[in-house]
Design a protein around this motif. Structure first.
Motif, mmCIF file in Angstrom:
data_model
loop_
_atom_site.group_PDB
_atom_site.id
_atom_site.type_symbol
_atom_site.label_atom_id
_atom_site.label_comp_id
_atom_site.label_asym_id
_atom_site.label_seq_id
_atom_site.Cartn_x
_atom_site.Cartn_y
_atom_site.Cartn_z
ATOM 1 N N ASP A 12 -0.793 -0.727 10.136
ATOM 2 C CA ASP A 12 -0.437 -1.539 9.166
ATOM 3 C C ASP A 12 -2.161 -2.304 9.197
ATOM 4 O O ASP A 12 -2.060 -2.489 10.769
ATOM 5 N N VAL A 13 -2.860 -2.656 8.388
ATOM 6 C CA VAL A 13 -3.716 -3.223 8.321
ATOM 7 C C VAL A 13 -3.902 -4.735 7.754
ATOM 8 O O VAL A 13 -2.975 -5.015 6.979
ATOM 9 N N GLU A 14 -4.605 -5.359 8.831
ATOM 10 C CA GLU A 14 -4.539 -6.676 7.914
ATOM 11 C C GLU A 14 -6.704 -6.506 7.558
ATOM 12 O O GLU A 14 -7.326 -6.521 8.038
ATOM 13 N N HIS A 162 2.024 -10.240 8.849
ATOM 14 C CA HIS A 162 1.092 -10.250 8.941
ATOM 15 C C HIS A 162 0.589 -9.850 9.654
ATOM 16 O O HIS A 162 -0.799 -10.289 10.179
ATOM 17 N N GLY A 164 -0.711 -7.372 12.400
ATOM 18 C CA GLY A 164 -0.900 -5.324 12.142
ATOM 19 C C GLY A 164 0.019 -5.009 13.450
ATOM 20 O O GLY A 164 0.735 -4.057 13.047
ATOM 21 N N ASP A 167 3.622 -5.526 12.521
ATOM 22 C CA ASP A 167 3.787 -5.009 11.117
ATOM 23 C C ASP A 167 4.251 -3.691 11.457
ATOM 24 O O ASP A 167 4.925 -2.831 11.241
HETATM 25 MG MG MG Z 1 0.591 -6.751 8.315
#
Ligand code: MG
Ligand code: AMP
Length: 193
Positions: A12-14, A162, A164, A167
């Protein structure tokens, strides 16, 4: 170089973001890569990690900090995107494993950023969209966000939404639940165990 079917690497990237479009001269860039390792045999989420990435063409806005809690000074201590891609391959063999994310955004952002900077794409071709899978398995008429997915499965949201790392961990728990549900006839285990 055969594919490994031992673990699924959930990512999961921010990214840097703004209320609307990026300001002139800036673009969305990955600032955190969250990772959760799901063991295929046990079906369990077993490991969590977070790689902070220093943006090169943008700054962390106030809006972005409010959304992700990440600050410019935090990501300034991060590694480059190129180094992060190498780390994914080296530490998680992402090029040889199935990987997963929630929706298509993370995959597209990796594709965009690798292409724009001539960086070797760190993943193989086998990708699971957990958002789509969850909706199909549960016959939900529309795909739902991660927080709603956890509610549907009666799982508490762990950590900070939110971020990474958190998440990825929560998406890993969703995938784990889907795997275990699918194996219920075998007491939650895979056919191998
Ligand atoms: Mg995220
Ligand atoms: P998420 O995994 O839901 O935290 O979102 C990943 C990235 O998408 C964030 O780091 C932002 O760059 C972008 N994003 C998510 N939600 C929003 C939003 N409401 N407004 C602008 N960008 C967003």
């Amino acid at each position: 170089m055969g594919d490994k079917l031992d673990r699924i690497i959930v990512v999961d990237v921010e990214a840097t973001c703004w209320q609307g479009k990026p300001p002139a001269g800036q673009e969305n860039e990955i600032i955190e890569i969250g990772i959760c390792v799901v063991d295929i045999n046990s079906g369990q989420a077993i490991e969590k990690d977070s790689i902070l990435v220093k943006p090169e063409r943008s700054q962390v806005s106030e809006f972005c900090t409010q959304l992700t809690t990440l600050t410019q000074s935090q990501v300034d201590k991060g590694i480059s995107f190129a180094e992060a891609c190498l780390l994914l391959r080296k530490n998680y063999s992402t090029h040889q494993r199935v990987w997963a994310s929630y929706g298509e955004y993370d995959k597209r952002q990796f594709e965009r950023q690798c292409l724009a900077r001539s960086i070797k794409y760190p993943f193989g071709r086998k990708h699971i969209n957990v958002k789509n899978l969850l909706a199909i398995i549960n016959a939900i008429p529309q795909e739902v966000g991660m927080a709603r997915a956890l509610e549907i499965l009666n799982l508490p949201l762990e950590g900070t939404h939110h971020r990474g790392g958190d998440d990825a961990w929560n998406i890993g728990r969703i995938l784990s639940r889907l795997l275990c549900q699918a194996r219920e006839g075998n007491n939650g285990r895979s056919v191998r165990s």
